[in-house]
Design a protein around this motif. Structure first.
Motif, mmCIF file in Angstrom:
data_model
loop_
_atom_site.group_PDB
_atom_site.id
_atom_site.type_symbol
_atom_site.label_atom_id
_atom_site.label_comp_id
_atom_site.label_asym_id
_atom_site.label_seq_id
_atom_site.Cartn_x
_atom_site.Cartn_y
_atom_site.Cartn_z
ATOM 1 N N ALA A 192 0.815 -1.216 0.000
ATOM 2 C CA ALA A 192 0.000 0.000 0.000
ATOM 3 C C ALA A 192 0.850 1.267 0.000
ATOM 4 C CB ALA A 192 -0.940 0.001 1.200
ATOM 5 N N LEU A 193 2.149 1.133 0.291
ATOM 6 C CA LEU A 193 3.041 2.293 0.193
ATOM 7 C C LEU A 193 3.282 2.696 -1.254
ATOM 8 C CD1 LEU A 193 5.727 1.388 2.908
ATOM 9 C CD2 LEU A 193 3.741 2.890 3.140
ATOM 10 N N VAL A 194 2.676 1.973 -2.192
ATOM 11 C CA VAL A 194 2.721 2.386 -3.594
ATOM 12 C C VAL A 194 2.266 3.825 -3.740
ATOM 13 C CG1 VAL A 194 0.377 1.555 -4.115
ATOM 14 C CG2 VAL A 194 2.060 1.708 -5.946
ATOM 15 N N ASP A 195 1.378 4.276 -2.840
ATOM 16 C CA ASP A 195 0.899 5.660 -2.888
ATOM 17 C C ASP A 195 2.059 6.646 -2.778
ATOM 18 O OD1 ASP A 195 -1.596 4.540 -3.003
ATOM 19 O OD2 ASP A 195 -2.201 5.135 -0.985
ATOM 20 N N ASP A 196 3.050 6.323 -1.947
ATOM 21 C CA ASP A 196 4.225 7.198 -1.795
ATOM 22 C C ASP A 196 4.965 7.339 -3.118
ATOM 23 O OD1 ASP A 196 3.612 7.316 0.891
ATOM 24 O OD2 ASP A 196 5.277 6.052 1.542
ATOM 25 N N LEU A 197 5.166 6.208 -3.788
ATOM 26 C CA LEU A 197 5.897 6.224 -5.056
ATOM 27 C C LEU A 197 5.131 6.988 -6.124
ATOM 28 C CD1 LEU A 197 8.680 4.716 -5.391
ATOM 29 C CD2 LEU A 197 7.338 3.866 -3.471
ATOM 30 N N LEU A 198 3.826 6.762 -6.175
ATOM 31 C CA LEU A 198 3.016 7.434 -7.188
ATOM 32 C C LEU A 198 2.941 8.928 -6.920
ATOM 33 C CD1 LEU A 198 0.152 4.843 -7.743
ATOM 34 C CD2 LEU A 198 2.297 5.130 -9.018
ATOM 35 N N ALA A 199 2.935 9.332 -5.648
ATOM 36 C CA ALA A 199 2.964 10.767 -5.320
ATOM 37 C C ALA A 199 4.287 11.380 -5.759
ATOM 38 C CB ALA A 199 2.755 10.964 -3.819
ATOM 39 N N LEU A 200 5.371 10.637 -5.593
ATOM 40 C CA LEU A 200 6.693 11.115 -6.016
ATOM 41 C C LEU A 200 6.732 11.294 -7.533
ATOM 42 C CD1 LEU A 200 9.551 11.806 -5.015
ATOM 43 C CD2 LEU A 200 10.100 9.361 -5.147
ATOM 44 N N VAL A 201 6.155 10.334 -8.261
ATOM 45 C CA VAL A 201 6.111 10.422 -9.721
ATOM 46 C C VAL A 201 5.217 11.587 -10.165
ATOM 47 C CG1 VAL A 201 5.252 9.244 -11.784
ATOM 48 C CG2 VAL A 201 6.686 8.005 -10.147
ATOM 49 N N ALA A 202 4.118 11.804 -9.450
ATOM 50 C CA ALA A 202 3.225 12.910 -9.815
ATOM 51 C C ALA A 202 3.912 14.255 -9.607
ATOM 52 C CB ALA A 202 1.950 12.841 -8.975
ATOM 53 N N ALA A 203 4.705 14.357 -8.534
ATOM 54 C CA ALA A 203 5.402 15.612 -8.246
ATOM 55 C C ALA A 203 6.600 15.811 -9.163
ATOM 56 C CB ALA A 203 5.859 15.625 -6.790
ATOM 57 N N ARG A 204 7.232 14.715 -9.572
ATOM 58 C CA ARG A 204 8.429 14.795 -10.426
ATOM 59 C C ARG A 204 8.282 13.778 -11.556
ATOM 60 N NH1 ARG A 204 13.580 14.166 -6.652
ATOM 61 N NH2 ARG A 204 14.563 14.402 -8.700
ATOM 62 N N PRO A 205 7.585 14.134 -12.617
ATOM 63 C CA PRO A 205 7.280 13.176 -13.685
ATOM 64 C C PRO A 205 8.505 12.505 -14.296
ATOM 65 C CG PRO A 205 5.944 15.151 -13.915
ATOM 66 C CD PRO A 205 6.931 15.446 -12.837
ATOM 67 N N GLU A 206 9.659 13.167 -14.225
ATOM 68 C CA GLU A 206 10.863 12.559 -14.806
ATOM 69 C C GLU A 206 11.252 11.270 -14.072
ATOM 70 O OE1 GLU A 206 12.459 15.356 -11.581
ATOM 71 O OE2 GLU A 206 10.785 15.296 -13.030
#
Length: 576
Positions: A457-471
């Motif tokens: 469920a910590l996938v949310d952390d990774l997806l938030a990171l990708v949303a903030a920094r798309p690169e």
């Protein structure tokens, strides 16, 4: 300054942990209840067990989390069928209960079932092996927790050929298919440590214990050194729990050799080969003259091992020799239609099992049961055991510490069988939402599955990171199975301090690519540099060290003997 969220092991959390440890030596500050020495699976488990009982707890590790044995295992969560043959029935029963607990309650996002074939070559083997696996399944089914895996099945030769086309079936009478479970061992350790921190434990890596504080006979804490700054500190604790694994004897020497444990190191090596080299829907297990050989499905790879030989050389970096590799290849090739050779090997790793020893028996015959002792007041030592039973070992260690803590109103019982690891809560929901998460993030569903299997469920952390920094949605160059976001997250949330930490433990790039991660080294180092404030020179040093490490490992794997392999590998020591 914003406080670090609980359970995040970033640079600020390490600084805060060291400050808290140093503060215990100040007048009136109050001692820790429990200080754990060792950041492997047992040490992390002890920290979690202690802190969830309401004890003020800290953990120190001289290198990285899981940097020793706990990142170099066969990555199996299992009872161990061979221990039934050794009549270690209690150990097998205990391990199978823990397997079910991890699969169904504590870490369903990290631990998953894995199928194995046990090939049968003689008629008498079917009733013999079948009876053993029936007992194995029965013990699991009658345990306190859900079994978590399917029961075994008998197969005939034609069925085996369909499941495993590359298995040599001409000499087989059939096989028995059974299930155990597997886990990324280093990821499990990191998650346990983060869960302990989430509940209030202080976790400080790159912090080496240099001696014990004594008041008369009693141990009242440790002297330690922050290896990154060279700062010495004193840490006071009512009980110190040593969970140093193969380093147990060295810790005992710090208290004048006072201890009842002698740990013998047994080296086991594993090979990693691409999944397409062996066509099979299941792994294999077979016996050799010295140990058991596993061929284990591992994502887009196979893990093949292991050996079981005594080791008394460098403990931080045990080396695999050419003889070790040849031994594993020779034995696996007896099973395969198309033999493997050195060119098929992507990665090699060697680990040391901490086996309790008091006799001259070979390491392959020594039991994996653990022992807890209290050689002097204020010090508890635990050694032996296996990855699967880390939680039981941790419970026993804290139970042994409890008498020294009873003046505070008593110590509550262990509750870690009811404390899911970070990422477990909400994992099933997020798994059901995998398609929705893929659409929202722009990542392929296969990427979401990969992240779910590593973070739950910590996938949310990774997806938030990708949303903030798309690169950071881009794959790591040279290691396309991993996203750039995972390298950043390893630093910001998982305590990674060096390039080795990310390439060898937070990911498995160092053994899952034919170049051993050399192409990924520079891109990952630059991602880390931005988070850790490295200069260009420091970034270059990290990359250079990693490249030299890989070369030293390659050289060691060409040497015919352990002694020569060790001499080649120790040419490159750890960065501090």
């Amino acid at each position: 300054m914003t406080a670090t969220p609980p359970g995040v092991l970033g640079p600020a959390a390490r600084d805060a942990a060291l400050a808290a440890l140093a503060g215990t030596a100040e007048p009136g500050a109050g001692d820790l209840d429990v200080l754990v020495v060792g950041g492997g699976v047992v040490g992390a488990g002890v920290a979690l067990d202690a802190v969830t009982r309401g004890l003020t707890t800290a953990l120190v590790e001289q290198r990285d989390l899981a940097s020793g044995t706990s990142s170099r295992s066969s990555k199996l969560v299992h009872g161990g069928p061979r221990y039934l043959e050794m009549l270690d029935v209690a150990l097998v029963r205990e391990a199978l209960e823990e397997r079910g607990l991890l699969l169904t309650r504590l870490a369903p996002h990290l631990v998953r079932p894995v199928p194995f074939l046990y090939p049968l070559t003689r008629t008498w083997e079917r009733p013999y092996v079948g009876a053993g696996l029936a007992l194995y399944d029965t013990m699991a089914a009658l345990g306190r927790y859900d079994m978590g895996v399917p029961r075994h099945r008998h197969l005939f030769r034609r069925q085996v050929a369909r499941i495993a086309p590359d298995l040599r079936t001409e000499d087989l009478t059939g096989a028995i298919r059974y299930h155990d479970a597997q886990v990324d061992d280093a990821r499990l350790v990191t998650t346990i440590a983060r869960t302990a921190a989430r509940h209030g434990a202080h976790v400080a890596t790159r912090t080496k214990v240099t001696g014990f504080l004594r008041e008369g006979e009693r141990v009242v804490g440790v002297r330690a050194r922050d290896l990154e700054t060279g700062t010495d500190l004193e840490v006071r604790a009512r009980v110190v729990v040593n969970a140093a694994g193969v380093w147990t004897d060295e810790i005992q020497e710090m208290v004048g050799g006072r201890g009842a444990l002698h740990v013998k190191a047994s080296k086991g090596i594993h090979l990693v080969v691409p999944r397409d080299r062996i066509r099979s829907e299941a792994g294999f297990i077979t016996r050799t003259e010295k140990s058991v050989l596993f061929v284990i499905p591992w994502g887009r790879h196979w893990i093949i091992g292991t050996t079981d030989t005594a080791w008394d050389l460098d403990k931080a970096h045990p080396a695999a020799s050419k003889a070790d590799i040849d031994y594993v290849l020779a034995h696996v090739n007896t099973l395969l239609r198309e033999p493997l050779d050195h060119a098929d090997v992507e990665g090699v790793y060697a680990g040391l099992r901490p086996l309790l020893s008091g006799e001259s028996e070979p390491t392959s015959k020594i039991s994996r049961e653990h022992t807890v002792v209290a050689p002097v007041p204020g010090l508890v030592m635990i050694a032996g055991g296996k990855l699967t039973t880390y939680r039981v070992m941790a419970k026993d260690a804290v139970d042994a510490a409890a008498p020294s803590l009873s003046d505070a109103g008593g110590v509550r019982g262990s509750i870690t069988d009811r404390v899911p690891l970070l990422g477990a809560d909400g994992f099933e929901t997020r798994s059901n939402q995998r398609v929705m998460l893929a659409r929202r993030s722009g990542l392929h569903v296969a990427r979401i599955d990969h992240l779910l299997g590593r973070y739950g469920a910590l996938v949310d952390d990774l997806l938030a990171l990708v949303a903030a920094r798309p690169e950071l949605a881009a794959p790591v160059p040279g290691a396309e199975d991993y996203l750039a976001a995972e390298a950043v997250y390893a630093v910001t949330h998982e305590g990674a301090r060096h390039l080795d930490d990310v390439l060898a433990r937070r990911t498995r790039i160092s053994v899952e690519t034919f170049d051993r991660g050399t192409a990924a080294a520079r891109p990952v180092a630059e991602l880390m540099a931005a988070q850790l404030g490295w200069s260009a020179a420091r970034t270059d040093e990290e990359v250079d060290h990693y490249l030299r490490r890989v070369e030293a490992e390659r050289q060691s794997q060409q040497k015919p003997t352990d002694q020569e392999a060790d001499e080649a590998r120790v040419q490159v020591r750890d960065l501090v």
